[in-house]
Design a protein around this motif. Structure first.
Motif, PDB file in Angstrom:
ATOM      1  N   CYS A 207       0.819  -1.208   0.000  1.00 34.09           N
ATOM      2  CA  CYS A 207       0.000   0.000   0.000  1.00 34.09           C
ATOM      3  C   CYS A 207       0.858   1.265   0.000  1.00 34.09           C
ATOM      4  O   CYS A 207       1.869   1.357   0.702  1.00 34.09           O
ATOM      5  CB  CYS A 207      -0.909  -0.018   1.227  1.00 34.09           C
ATOM      6  SG  CYS A 207      -2.221   1.211   1.177  1.00 34.09           S
ATOM      7  N   ALA A 208       0.437   2.261  -0.779  1.00 37.60           N
ATOM      8  CA  ALA A 208       1.159   3.526  -0.887  1.00 37.60           C
ATOM      9  C   ALA A 208       0.856   4.425   0.307  1.00 37.60           C
ATOM     10  O   ALA A 208      -0.241   4.385   0.867  1.00 37.60           O
ATOM     11  CB  ALA A 208       0.764   4.243  -2.180  1.00 37.60           C
ATOM     12  N   PRO A 209       1.800   5.271   0.706  1.00 39.62           N
ATOM     13  CA  PRO A 209       1.566   6.147   1.871  1.00 39.62           C
ATOM     14  C   PRO A 209       0.387   7.086   1.674  1.00 39.62           C
ATOM     15  O   PRO A 209      -0.366   7.356   2.618  1.00 39.62           O
ATOM     16  CB  PRO A 209       2.888   6.911   2.011  1.00 39.62           C
ATOM     17  CG  PRO A 209       3.617   6.727   0.725  1.00 39.62           C
ATOM     18  CD  PRO A 209       3.169   5.413   0.184  1.00 39.62           C
ATOM     19  N   GLU A 210       0.188   7.615   0.465  1.00 39.96           N
ATOM     20  CA  GLU A 210      -0.944   8.507   0.219  1.00 39.96           C
ATOM     21  C   GLU A 210      -2.271   7.786   0.409  1.00 39.96           C
ATOM     22  O   GLU A 210      -3.258   8.375   0.863  1.00 39.96           O
ATOM     23  CB  GLU A 210      -0.882   9.076  -1.199  1.00 39.96           C
ATOM     24  CG  GLU A 210       0.358   9.871  -1.518  1.00 39.96           C
ATOM     25  CD  GLU A 210       1.493   9.007  -2.028  1.00 39.96           C
ATOM     26  OE1 GLU A 210       2.527   9.574  -2.436  1.00 39.96           O
ATOM     27  OE2 GLU A 210       1.358   7.761  -2.038  1.00 39.96           O
ATOM     28  N   THR A 211      -2.288   6.511   0.060  1.00 42.90           N
ATOM     29  CA  THR A 211      -3.500   5.708   0.202  1.00 42.90           C
ATOM     30  C   THR A 211      -3.838   5.495   1.667  1.00 42.90           C
ATOM     31  O   THR A 211      -5.007   5.579   2.068  1.00 42.90           O
ATOM     32  CB  THR A 211      -3.313   4.360  -0.518  1.00 42.90           C
ATOM     33  OG1 THR A 211      -3.069   4.609  -1.910  1.00 42.90           O
ATOM     34  CG2 THR A 211      -4.532   3.471  -0.367  1.00 42.90           C
ATOM     35  N   TYR A 212      -2.825   5.214   2.472  1.00 50.05           N
ATOM     36  CA  TYR A 212      -3.051   5.090   3.913  1.00 50.05           C
ATOM     37  C   TYR A 212      -3.658   6.370   4.483  1.00 50.05           C
ATOM     38  O   TYR A 212      -4.710   6.360   5.136  1.00 50.05           O
ATOM     39  CB  TYR A 212      -1.726   4.834   4.637  1.00 50.05           C
ATOM     40  CG  TYR A 212      -1.270   3.409   4.676  1.00 50.05           C
ATOM     41  CD1 TYR A 212      -2.025   2.426   5.304  1.00 50.05           C
ATOM     42  CD2 TYR A 212      -0.052   3.032   4.110  1.00 50.05           C
ATOM     43  CE1 TYR A 212      -1.590   1.108   5.365  1.00 50.05           C
ATOM     44  CE2 TYR A 212       0.398   1.726   4.166  1.00 50.05           C
ATOM     45  CZ  TYR A 212      -0.374   0.768   4.790  1.00 50.05           C
ATOM     46  OH  TYR A 212       0.055  -0.525   4.844  1.00 50.05           O
ATOM     47  N   ALA A 213      -2.998   7.487   4.225  1.00 49.81           N
ATOM     48  CA  ALA A 213      -3.375   8.735   4.882  1.00 49.81           C
ATOM     49  C   ALA A 213      -4.656   9.336   4.319  1.00 49.81           C
ATOM     50  O   ALA A 213      -5.545   9.758   5.067  1.00 49.81           O
ATOM     51  CB  ALA A 213      -2.223   9.741   4.755  1.00 49.81           C
ATOM     52  N   GLY A 214      -4.763   9.391   2.981  1.00 55.31           N
ATOM     53  CA  GLY A 214      -5.909  10.055   2.363  1.00 55.31           C
ATOM     54  C   GLY A 214      -7.230   9.379   2.674  1.00 55.31           C
ATOM     55  O   GLY A 214      -8.204  10.038   3.084  1.00 55.31           O
ATOM     56  N   PHE A 215      -7.296   8.072   2.475  1.00 54.59           N
ATOM     57  CA  PHE A 215      -8.556   7.370   2.724  1.00 54.59           C
ATOM     58  C   PHE A 215      -8.906   7.347   4.209  1.00 54.59           C
ATOM     59  O   PHE A 215     -10.081   7.402   4.570  1.00 54.59           O
ATOM     60  CB  PHE A 215      -8.519   5.956   2.146  1.00 54.59           C
ATOM     61  CG  PHE A 215      -8.748   5.913   0.662  1.00 54.59           C
ATOM     62  CD1 PHE A 215      -9.980   6.242   0.123  1.00 54.59           C
ATOM     63  CD2 PHE A 215      -7.722   5.579  -0.197  1.00 54.59           C
ATOM     64  CE1 PHE A 215     -10.197   6.222  -1.237  1.00 54.59           C
ATOM     65  CE2 PHE A 215      -7.925   5.553  -1.567  1.00 54.59           C
ATOM     66  CZ  PHE A 215      -9.165   5.876  -2.093  1.00 54.59           C
TER      67      PHE A 215
END
Length: 303
Positions: A207-215
């Motif tokens: 999983c990408a860091p942006e995916t963790y944080a944004g969602f």
């Protein structure tokens, strides 16, 4: 099986996999969990194909920011974006017949956003399966730890995102210390199968860091309870594990209460990953919805 790419409304490339004919009377659309990918449904895809062969179409895809789909900035990691993507996928990959839609976790939240983001799809839906998901109030979840839970809930996604930024994927694959603890402690129920634990850990590592944080940020303000009446005339089942710490049974009960005629099924001792932990239960509920859609389609043709 056919792998395809669909361009989202904002130009994001969405990877999808299609089984079955384009003119199938029923298409099953399977929307996966946050931090996962289309293999979240691999057991159910196998079961659906075994039961129906090419009598139906099955569509899975990697959400934006997940799997083989494009990586996107945090601002594009939202449930409304996922719902619009789902609408385009339905238009392009399941253009005829009715659809049965299942959503796991954020995939289920995506379904609850359909009436707002792609209302044209509602009339085509012949069945809904909401698995380990929520309609609102995720900011109240304590992870089963009333005192420490809220702080841990808010911190974990950003710890995982920081690891994804600072450590290479290969290093995290060799030493998935945090990811394994998260999978065992918070995502899976009692006595999970080792292969399922490994699968979940691998998805977390990918999983990408942006995916963790944004969602995560978007899910904390998710509130689609007001949309649930749009599904009143649609056969709907809500599934949840009794030990689901991320979207616990009260969230499933609120969904079932908000949709007239919806069934609520609680799986004893299961955690958040019901498609893995309770393969037979999830597949049987899908069969029930697909069988009903096929019968109603046959009756319409006969009349």
């Amino acid at each position: 099986m056919t792998s395809v790419e669909v361009t989202g409304h904002d130009g994001v490339r969405i990877h999808a996999t299609v089984h079955g004919p384009e003119d199938a009377p029923v298409s099953v659309l399977l929307s996966h969990c946050w931090t996962a990918d289309e293999s979240d449904w691999h057991y159910q895809v196998e079961d659906l194909l075994s039961r129906y062969g090419h009598g139906i179409r099955v569509v899975t895809w990697d959400h934006r920011g997940h799997g083989s789909s494009d990586r996107v900035p945090e601002a594009a990691c939202t449930i409304p974006h996922l719902a619009r993507d789902l609408g385009l996928l339905a238009d392009q990959l399941a253009p005829t017949g009715v659809v049965v839609i299942a959503g796991h976790s954020v995939g289920g939240m995506t379904i609850t956003a359909i009436p707002e983001e792609c209302p044209r799809l509602v009339d085509r839906i012949a069945g809904v399966l909401l698995v380990s998901t929520s309609g609102a109030d995720l900011h109240t979840v304590t992870l089963g730890l009333p005192e420490l839970g809220p702080a841990l809930r808010d911190r974990l996604p950003f710890v995982l995102a920081t690891r994804a930024r600072m450590l290479s994927r290969s290093r995290r694959q060799r030493f998935p210390v945090i990811e394994r603890q998260v999978a065992r402690r918070f995502l899976l129920g009692r006595d999970p199968r080792p292969r399922d634990v490994g699968h979940v850990v691998d998805q977390l590592v990918q999983c990408a860091p942006e995916t963790y944080a944004g969602f995560f940020r978007d899910m904390m303000i998710h509130d689609r309870i007001g949309n649930l009446r749009s599904f009143d005339s649609i056969p709907t089942t809500v599934l949840v594990g009794s030990h689901d710490l991320l979207t616990p049974p009260p969230h499933a009960r609120a969904l079932a209460n908000g949709i007239r005629g919806a069934r609520l099924v609680i799986a004893p001792d299961a955690g958040h990953y019901l498609p893995f932990e309770r393969r037979d239960l999830v597949s049987e509920e899908l069969f029930d919805l697909v069988d009903r859609a096929l019968r109603e389609g046959a009756a319409d043709e006969a009349s």
